[in-house]
Design a protein around this motif. Structure first.
Motif, short mmCIF file in Angstrom:
data_model
loop_
_atom_site.label_atom_id
_atom_site.label_comp_id
_atom_site.label_asym_id
_atom_site.label_seq_id
_atom_site.Cartn_x
_atom_site.Cartn_y
_atom_site.Cartn_z
N MET A 17 0.90 -1.15 -0.10
CA MET A 17 -0.05 -0.15 0.02
C MET A 17 0.89 1.42 0.08
N GLN A 18 0.57 2.36 -0.81
CA GLN A 18 1.35 3.46 -0.96
C GLN A 18 1.05 4.32 0.38
N GLU A 19 2.18 5.25 0.55
CA GLU A 19 1.90 6.02 1.90
C GLU A 19 1.39 7.38 1.21
N ILE A 20 0.41 7.94 1.94
CA ILE A 20 0.04 9.22 1.65
C ILE A 20 1.15 10.28 2.04
N VAL A 21 1.37 11.17 1.15
CA VAL A 21 2.47 12.12 1.63
C VAL A 21 1.77 13.56 1.35
N LYS A 22 1.93 14.39 2.28
CA LYS A 22 1.20 15.89 2.39
C LYS A 22 2.16 16.49 1.25
N THR A 23 1.38 17.21 0.23
CA THR A 23 2.02 18.05 -0.86
C THR A 23 1.50 19.47 -0.95
N ARG A 24 0.36 19.67 -0.04
CA ARG A 24 -0.35 20.98 -0.28
C ARG A 24 -1.03 21.64 1.09
N THR A 25 -1.27 22.68 0.86
CA THR A 25 -1.82 23.46 2.17
C THR A 25 -3.36 22.67 2.53
N PHE A 26 -3.74 22.89 3.43
CA PHE A 26 -4.94 22.58 3.91
C PHE A 26 -6.23 23.29 2.90
N ALA A 27 -5.94 24.62 2.90
CA ALA A 27 -7.02 25.10 1.91
C ALA A 27 -7.17 24.51 0.39
N GLU A 28 -5.67 24.03 -0.06
CA GLU A 28 -5.71 23.71 -1.37
C GLU A 28 -6.26 22.09 -1.28
N PHE A 29 -6.38 21.58 -0.22
CA PHE A 29 -6.74 20.26 -0.04
C PHE A 29 -8.14 20.29 0.04
N ALA A 30 -8.61 21.28 0.83
CA ALA A 30 -10.46 21.27 1.06
C ALA A 30 -10.86 21.67 -0.37
N GLN A 31 -10.21 22.61 -1.14
CA GLN A 31 -10.68 22.87 -2.36
C GLN A 31 -10.78 21.57 -3.41
N GLU A 32 -9.87 20.73 -3.20
CA GLU A 32 -9.86 19.42 -4.14
C GLU A 32 -10.91 18.59 -3.70
N VAL A 33 -11.16 18.69 -2.40
CA VAL A 33 -12.15 17.64 -1.91
C VAL A 33 -13.44 18.04 -2.30
N MET A 34 -13.75 19.52 -2.23
CA MET A 34 -15.16 20.16 -2.50
C MET A 34 -15.55 20.09 -4.06
N GLU A 35 -14.31 20.11 -4.87
CA GLU A 35 -14.59 19.87 -6.15
C GLU A 35 -14.81 18.30 -6.79
#
Length: 181
Positions: free
Chosen positions: A1-19
């Motif tokens: 299983m691949q490890e999840i690595v943080k590559t962006r800010t929370f705001a960018e992340f939340a926007q991607e989830v929203m879209e």
């Protein structure tokens, strides 16, 4: 299983989830791929420190507050991702499930993998649900019922009447069977 690595800010992340959530919510026949991505993103919220910049402490709190997704549904997204994505934790749906919709994948979640391998995309959700019910019923069959059903316990058509009577009594009253066994 691949490890999840943080590559962006929370705001960018939340926007991607929203879209992604909007895309799946607007399409009644949303592609399973969209659900795989949502599961991946929610797993990221659960397994990394991306929420540290937010006002939420848990993935469940985040999903509910920002997207109206309850913890049960969020867990289902994550489990669909873990079971049906490439490598068990990626943004890409495993090709063998590409023709399945979200509802079918959700129904198949609790089935053993050997059974899901036999399910085809042409099957309806109701047919998959019937298989699920059959598997659940199988799990509820007791060891005693299995023993009583087996033919190699000395009960055959040509046996004496007394054995047949004894078999019938034990079949109807499993407590007696247990004591005799």
């Amino acid at each position: 299983m691949q490890e999840i690595v943080k590559t962006r800010t929370f705001a960018e992340f939340a926007q991607e989830v929203m879209e992604n959530v909007k895309r799946t919510a607007l399409d009644a026949k949303a592609l399973a791929e969209d659900f795989i991505i949502t599961g991946y993103l929610l797993a990221e919220a659960e397994e990394t420190d991306i929420l540290r910049e937010s006002d939420c402490k848990t993935m469940g709190e985040f999903a509910k507050k920002y997207y109206g997704i309850d913890k049960t549904m969020a867990s289902r997204f994550i489990n669909i991702n873990k079971r049906y994505s490439v490598g068990g934790n990626s943004r890409q749906l495993d090709q063998k499930y590409s023709n399945f919709g979200y509802t079918k994948l959700a129904e198949m979640l609790t089935l053993p993998e050997v059974i899901t391998e036999e399910i085809s995309p042409e099957m309806t959700r109701d047919e998959i649900r019937a298989i699920k019910n059959e598997v659940a019923e199988e799990k509820n069959i007791s060891d005693i019922e299995v023993m009583l059903e087996e033919k190699d316990h000395g009960v055959e058509a040509e046996e004496t009447l007394i054995r047949k009577v004894l078999y019938q009594i034990c079949h109807e009253q499993p407590e007696i069977f247990k004591k005799l066994w």
